[in-house]
Design a protein around this motif. Structure first.
Motif, mmCIF file in Angstrom:
data_model
loop_
_atom_site.group_PDB
_atom_site.id
_atom_site.type_symbol
_atom_site.label_atom_id
_atom_site.label_comp_id
_atom_site.label_asym_id
_atom_site.label_seq_id
_atom_site.Cartn_x
_atom_site.Cartn_y
_atom_site.Cartn_z
ATOM 1 N N HIS A 167 -3.166 71.299 49.354
ATOM 2 C CA HIS A 167 -2.270 70.564 50.178
ATOM 3 C C HIS A 167 -0.681 71.564 49.752
ATOM 4 C CE1 HIS A 167 -4.804 67.473 50.958
ATOM 5 N NE2 HIS A 167 -5.124 68.433 51.352
ATOM 6 N N VAL A 168 -0.499 72.188 50.459
ATOM 7 C CA VAL A 168 0.659 72.557 49.839
ATOM 8 C C VAL A 168 2.472 72.432 50.483
ATOM 9 C CG1 VAL A 168 2.263 74.832 49.679
ATOM 10 C CG2 VAL A 168 -0.137 74.895 49.362
ATOM 11 N N ASN A 169 2.908 71.588 50.316
ATOM 12 C CA ASN A 169 4.813 71.194 50.455
ATOM 13 C C ASN A 169 5.335 72.380 50.130
ATOM 14 O OD1 ASN A 169 3.958 68.220 51.392
ATOM 15 N ND2 ASN A 169 3.894 67.898 49.402
ATOM 16 N N TYR A 170 6.182 72.662 51.679
ATOM 17 C CA TYR A 170 7.353 73.694 51.549
ATOM 18 C C TYR A 170 8.544 72.961 51.350
ATOM 19 C CZ TYR A 170 3.114 76.565 52.382
ATOM 20 O OH TYR A 170 2.308 77.257 52.414
ATOM 21 N N HIS A 171 9.690 73.180 50.573
ATOM 22 C CA HIS A 171 10.281 72.391 50.417
ATOM 23 C C HIS A 171 11.733 72.990 50.712
ATOM 24 C CE1 HIS A 171 8.327 69.280 48.084
ATOM 25 N NE2 HIS A 171 7.599 70.194 47.636
ATOM 26 N N ASN A 172 11.582 74.406 50.507
ATOM 27 C CA ASN A 172 12.557 74.943 49.985
ATOM 28 C C ASN A 172 12.587 76.499 50.753
ATOM 29 O OD1 ASN A 172 15.335 73.578 49.602
ATOM 30 N ND2 ASN A 172 14.085 73.209 48.175
ATOM 31 N N ARG A 173 13.403 77.171 51.032
ATOM 32 C CA ARG A 173 13.251 78.576 50.972
ATOM 33 C C ARG A 173 12.603 79.376 49.827
ATOM 34 N NH1 ARG A 173 17.096 82.633 49.749
ATOM 35 N NH2 ARG A 173 16.037 84.196 50.956
ATOM 36 N N THR A 174 11.679 80.065 49.859
ATOM 37 C CA THR A 174 11.410 81.202 48.044
ATOM 38 C C THR A 174 11.757 82.917 48.587
ATOM 39 O OG1 THR A 174 9.140 79.372 48.206
ATOM 40 C CG2 THR A 174 9.147 81.295 46.754
ATOM 41 N N PRO A 175 12.974 82.881 47.877
ATOM 42 C CA PRO A 175 13.556 83.979 47.979
ATOM 43 C C PRO A 175 12.730 84.696 47.778
ATOM 44 C CG PRO A 175 14.809 82.543 46.352
ATOM 45 C CD PRO A 175 13.374 81.413 46.801
ATOM 46 N N LEU A 176 13.109 86.311 48.291
ATOM 47 C CA LEU A 176 12.006 87.511 47.841
ATOM 48 C C LEU A 176 12.817 87.887 46.677
ATOM 49 C CD1 LEU A 176 11.391 89.558 50.652
ATOM 50 C CD2 LEU A 176 9.645 88.442 49.434
ATOM 51 N N ASN A 177 12.504 88.709 45.484
ATOM 52 C CA ASN A 177 12.435 89.725 44.660
ATOM 53 C C ASN A 177 13.396 88.775 43.735
ATOM 54 O OD1 ASN A 177 12.230 92.151 45.964
ATOM 55 N ND2 ASN A 177 13.850 91.890 47.438
ATOM 56 N N THR A 178 13.208 87.278 43.603
ATOM 57 C CA THR A 178 13.032 86.242 42.620
ATOM 58 C C THR A 178 12.202 85.715 41.937
ATOM 59 O OG1 THR A 178 14.993 85.916 44.596
ATOM 60 C CG2 THR A 178 14.423 84.169 42.287
ATOM 61 N N THR A 179 12.370 85.768 40.463
ATOM 62 C CA THR A 179 11.773 85.293 39.478
ATOM 63 C C THR A 179 10.842 84.098 40.134
ATOM 64 O OG1 THR A 179 11.415 86.616 37.596
ATOM 65 C CG2 THR A 179 10.741 84.726 37.255
ATOM 66 N N LEU A 180 9.746 83.738 39.840
ATOM 67 C CA LEU A 180 9.455 82.463 41.139
ATOM 68 C C LEU A 180 9.148 81.641 39.604
ATOM 69 C CD1 LEU A 180 7.792 83.127 44.442
ATOM 70 C CD2 LEU A 180 9.848 82.009 43.797
ATOM 71 N N ASN A 181 8.928 80.775 39.045
ATOM 72 C CA ASN A 181 8.561 80.045 37.544
ATOM 73 C C ASN A 181 7.643 79.236 38.152
ATOM 74 O OD1 ASN A 181 9.565 81.614 35.664
ATOM 75 N ND2 ASN A 181 11.206 80.935 36.410
ATOM 76 N N MET A 182 6.505 78.880 37.511
ATOM 77 C CA MET A 182 5.695 77.508 38.237
ATOM 78 C C MET A 182 5.217 76.544 37.079
ATOM 79 S SD MET A 182 2.952 79.896 40.716
ATOM 80 C CE MET A 182 3.436 81.075 39.388
ATOM 81 N N GLU A 183 4.640 75.853 37.536
ATOM 82 C CA GLU A 183 4.017 74.439 36.032
ATOM 83 C C GLU A 183 2.782 74.172 36.659
ATOM 84 O OE1 GLU A 183 7.257 71.752 35.324
ATOM 85 O OE2 GLU A 183 8.309 72.727 34.206
ATOM 86 N N ALA A 184 2.044 73.434 36.169
ATOM 87 C CA ALA A 184 0.754 73.488 36.357
ATOM 88 C C ALA A 184 0.383 72.018 35.432
ATOM 89 C CB ALA A 184 -0.171 73.809 36.797
ATOM 90 N N GLN A 185 0.329 70.671 36.253
ATOM 91 C CA GLN A 185 -0.710 69.530 35.443
ATOM 92 C C GLN A 185 -2.163 68.964 36.364
ATOM 93 O OE1 GLN A 185 2.034 68.998 37.183
ATOM 94 N NE2 GLN A 185 3.519 70.062 36.126
ATOM 95 N N LEU A 186 -2.513 68.564 34.434
ATOM 96 C CA LEU A 186 -4.060 67.528 35.267
ATOM 97 C C LEU A 186 -3.804 66.460 35.664
ATOM 98 C CD1 LEU A 186 -7.089 67.987 34.866
ATOM 99 C CD2 LEU A 186 -6.939 67.387 32.710
ATOM 100 N N VAL A 187 -4.462 66.407 37.336
ATOM 101 C CA VAL A 187 -4.605 65.148 37.742
ATOM 102 C C VAL A 187 -5.204 63.992 36.882
ATOM 103 C CG1 VAL A 187 -4.300 63.848 39.008
ATOM 104 C CG2 VAL A 187 -3.114 65.885 39.328
ATOM 105 N N LYS A 188 -6.643 64.984 37.264
ATOM 106 C CA LYS A 188 -7.852 64.124 36.704
ATOM 107 C C LYS A 188 -9.425 65.407 36.568
ATOM 108 C CE LYS A 188 -8.797 61.742 41.445
ATOM 109 N NZ LYS A 188 -8.491 61.714 42.129
ATOM 110 N N VAL A 189 -10.411 64.601 36.022
ATOM 111 C CA VAL A 189 -11.545 64.979 36.670
ATOM 112 C C VAL A 189 -12.725 64.020 36.880
ATOM 113 C CG1 VAL A 189 -13.570 66.406 35.031
ATOM 114 C CG2 VAL A 189 -10.978 66.999 34.745
ATOM 115 N N GLU A 190 -13.159 64.737 38.437
ATOM 116 C CA GLU A 190 -14.758 63.820 37.822
ATOM 117 C C GLU A 190 -15.426 64.433 38.917
ATOM 118 O OE1 GLU A 190 -13.097 60.934 41.399
ATOM 119 O OE2 GLU A 190 -12.081 59.617 40.439
#
Length: 231
Positions: A167-190
C-alpha cells in the motif's frame, strides 16, 4: 537441505552495513563493470539526440557485442548460480543479480539496504531512465523500490516471505538524480505473516510511504524451487 539452501536462508549477509559489499570474486567485479557501462549507456540513450546514422552504427556495434556475449556459458536463475558453488552464497548472488539491488544487474538503480538496531535503512538514486512525471521518479519504480527494500527489512521479523500487498502513498514528487533515503520498521509478525512500514525521503521531505505484507509460503521459501521445476 543442501549448502545452497542454507545460504539462501541467510539472505541479509551482503546487506549488513551501509557500505557497498565488495564483489565476491573477480568474475563479479568484471560483471559489475559491464553492468555499470550498460547503465551509463542507458542514461546516455534517454538523454541524447545524435544523428540517426550514428545511432544505427551504435546499434550494430551493440548487436555484435550481444551476439558474442551470448556464446558464453549461461546460468539461469539465482539458485543455479548458487548451486554451482563457484559464484558465492545465495545472498551474495542476489546482491549481484537482484533486479532492484543487484550491482551486476544493469536495470537496478541499485538499492542499498542495511540494518541498524530495530530499523532497516536504505538508499538509492534514480537517473533519467526512471522518469515518470517531469523530473520525477515513475511511481511504479517507487513501488518496486519499496518492495525490494521492505522485503529485505523482513529480517527484522526473522522470516523471509513473498509480497502479499504493498500500500503505497505518494506524498510529494520524488526527484530524479537525488539520493533517496528510506527507513523501515517492523509492525508485527503473525504466524506466516510479516507486516512492515516504510518511508522514503529526498532530503528532509517525505516523498512516499508504504505498508507491506509479506507471507512465508506454507511449505517454506524453499518450496518455490520445486514449483519452478514442475513448470
Amino acid at each position: 537441505m543442501d549448502n545452497a539452501d542454507k545460504d539462501m536462508s541467510d539472505f541479509d549477509n551482503p546487506f549488513a552495513s551501509e557500505e557497498i559489499s565488495p564483489a565476491f570474486s573477480e568474475e563479479w567485479e568484471a560483471k559489475r563493470r559491464v553492468a555499470a557501462a550498460i547503465r551509463d549507456l542507458t542514461e546516455v540513450l534517454v538523454t541524447s539526440s545524435p544523428y540517426t546514422g550514428k545511432m544505427h552504427a551504435i546499434a550494430a556495434q551493440l548487436e555484435e557485442t550481444a551476439a558474442d556475449f551470448a556464446q558464453s556459458p549461461r546460468v539461469y536463475g539465482r539458485l543455479e548460480w548458487t548451486r554451482s558453488q563457484q559464484h558465492g552464497s545465495f545472498g551474495q548472488v542476489s546482491h549481484e543479480l537482484n533486479p532492484l539491488a543487484g550491482y551486476s544487474n544493469p536495470i537496478a538503480p541499485p538499492v542499498t539496504t542495511w540494518l541498524e538496531g530495530d530499523k532497516a535503512l536504505g538508499r538509492c538514486c534514480c537517473g533519467w531512465a526512471y522518469e515518470g512525471p517531469p523530473g520525477s521518479v515513475h511511481g511504479g519504480f517507487i513501488a518496486a523500490i519499496f518492495d525490494q527494500f521492505m522485503g529485505m527489512a523482513q529480517k527484522l521479523g526473522g522470516q523471509p516471505g513473498m509480497t502479499g500487498y504493498l500500500h503505497v502513498n505518494y506524498h510529494n514528487r520524488t526527484p530524479l538524480n537525488t539520493t533517496l533515503n528510506m527507513e523501515a520498521q517492523l509492525v508485527k509478525v503473525e504466524g506466516r505473516k510479516t507486516v512492515i512500514s516504510a518511508q522514503m525521503f529526498a532530503g528532509d521531505t517525505m516523498t512516499a510511504s508504504c505498508e507491506a505484507l509479506f507471507v512465508e509460503p506454507r511449505k517454506g521459501i524453499y518450496s518455490l524451487e520445486a514449483q519452478q521445476q514442475e513448470q
